[in-house]
Design a protein around this motif. Sequence first.
Motif: not given
Length: 716
Positions: A573, A577, A659-660, A662-663, A678
């Motif tokens: 992962s 990244r 891109e996420d 939630e990050d 968001e």
Amino acid sequence: MLFPSIITDSPITRIILDDATAGDDLPDVLAVVSCTDPAAYHGLPRQTPRRTPLLAEHALGLYGRPSLRGHRVISDDGDVATGLDWSPRFILDHAPAVDGGRLSMTAHDVNAGLSLTTEIEPMVGGSLRIRHALTNVCPGSYVVDGLEVCVPLRDDQNEFIDFTGRHENERQPQRHRVADGTWVREFRRGKPSFEGTALIAGTEGFCFGSGSMLGVQPAWSGNTVLAVDRITEDGTAVFAGELLQPGEVVLTTGDTYTTPWIVITACNDGLDGVAHSLHAWERSLPAHPASQPVTLNVWEALYFDQDPDVVLDLVGRAARLGVERFVLDDGWFHARRTDTAGLGDWWVDPSVWPDGLKPLADAIHDHGMQFGLWFEPEMVNPDSDLYREHPDWVLQTTGRLPLPHRNQQVLDLTNPDAFAHVFEQISAVLEECGVDYVKWDHNRDLLEAGTNARGGAPAVHEQTVAYYRLLDTLRGRFPNIQWESCASGGGRIDLGVIEHVERVWTSDMTDALSRQRIQRWTVQTVAPEYMGMHISATTSHQTGRTYTLDFRAATAVFGSFGIEWDIRQASESDLARIAQWIAWYKQERDFLHSERVVRLDVTDPGVMAHGVVADDASRAIIAHVQYEESPSNRGVWLRVPGLDPKARYRLRWAGPVAEDPEDVLREASRRDWDPLPESGPLGPDATITGAALGTIGVRIPRCHPETIRLIEIVRV
């Protein structure tokens, strides 16, 4: 006389000299200003009887620091006379004149037997550079103890910063208030070292975005001196020049000593205005990199433990991530298993690389990457074939070696034989191995740096000249190789070396939190694309602190981006990244490395903010760095300069983190009642004018420490 006298689109530094002609004293500097149209300053009247020339002379009734300090020595039939011609008074040969865009003036002191030429040259970006040249025109030797350019400050420019620092904590600012007396800062290490040789004065409370400023920097990679001088009769002046050791410059009849260029930058928009001027000049240099490749350096992955199979494995892994340059660091040459041996023996060690480095270079090139290689040309280990054969090639005073540091001594490049030896050995490696890039290191200070060619007399000046000559000679022989200046990290970053290299290694400190401070102030002198910034290991090798990959990557991505990490230890992962960050860097590097750098002034001591704003105000990318805990829950307002005040802008989160969603959201400290929106700082639909962004700003809630948000601002 006002110079330069042309009208410009953007403000530039201009110097206003009192009218003077042949037979007059050196002209006084009436003011140094920043403007686009000089018409308002023509005919500026003289308003003080006190003298303010670019060469401060005691003979003019000046009791502060003199610019020229020296004396004549005459030997006649065994009798020696010293201390002669120590207080010259130069008289102009002609009025200051502009030729080829450069202002020059020549003056003599007939009684002292000295000639002086002063040159002032405009630089791309709006700074000026000034230098003196002193010639001995009569019998006897003239000993130059110091020759400095003197530039007056306005009376309201009553604060200044210079820089302190150490290994792994370079260029940290310290602020002073001007007071009566002489403040002197001397740099005696044979290089700018970790402090950095810059002095920036300004109006009280100046900051990144505001203040009337005057920056002064010697463009020199050897010993230097900066001084601020004010006495009860005279206003404040800044002095800058080369720091000369006793007897280092002795002019026989006809000899000339020329100071380094002293770069002065006036502006009315704070520290960022000074930096912007220098960045524009650097981007005009022939050696400026057109595009900075993504670089992987193996030092923190392998240190001295080089194994061909391991290195080749790293080559393949790096290529899969999108790395564009692979650098083999210290440890590849003769007997170099530790830092105690080998320096000076520049040939590939067959016990480590039995087939040489050509197979490695070929593999790197086959993967579409450049091959970089580490050297330390100016140094020698006592445990080396070179030293055993030529111990006299070391800089030293008579009868003893300097105290050792890092198990090494400094090679005397003023010795033609030593110079030729290093040049030929390095050239042989570069030719054989297909090297595309050289990391040039310099890991010890110059202590007691005398040359045996002159009985141990000081040689830092000539050593610095020889360093430039060696680098330029190698550049001429290998025009396609790019060069990096490293000196235990950021120990040789200055406006002299920047003309000779494509990159600098900002610091041996790769801890991302520390790098935020170091990079924040290194960019005051050099544009970000020169500054090596690498993603380091999850847990820092220097501090033991642990950070997220996104924090480490976002810290590095604004500069010359790379990796300093054993990527064999990275998870799948993490590797994915890293590949995302590399792709984002490649997409944005042309923008990040060509537009205006800004550092935002914020009220929260736990927050830093910086970024890049397009010159046409169409776009910006800003980093909000929650450096540590904030003292309150108020959040922070980011005021972004340089945008079109009438245009409207949309803000969104940028970079791989965006891109996420939630990050992004999880980084708010109190997401239950003060969340990060968001889609962007203003939400999905809102826009804001450039005027509002510049004066009111955009609010970012308090976030978790050691996190970064990238904000893209686009004109709609």
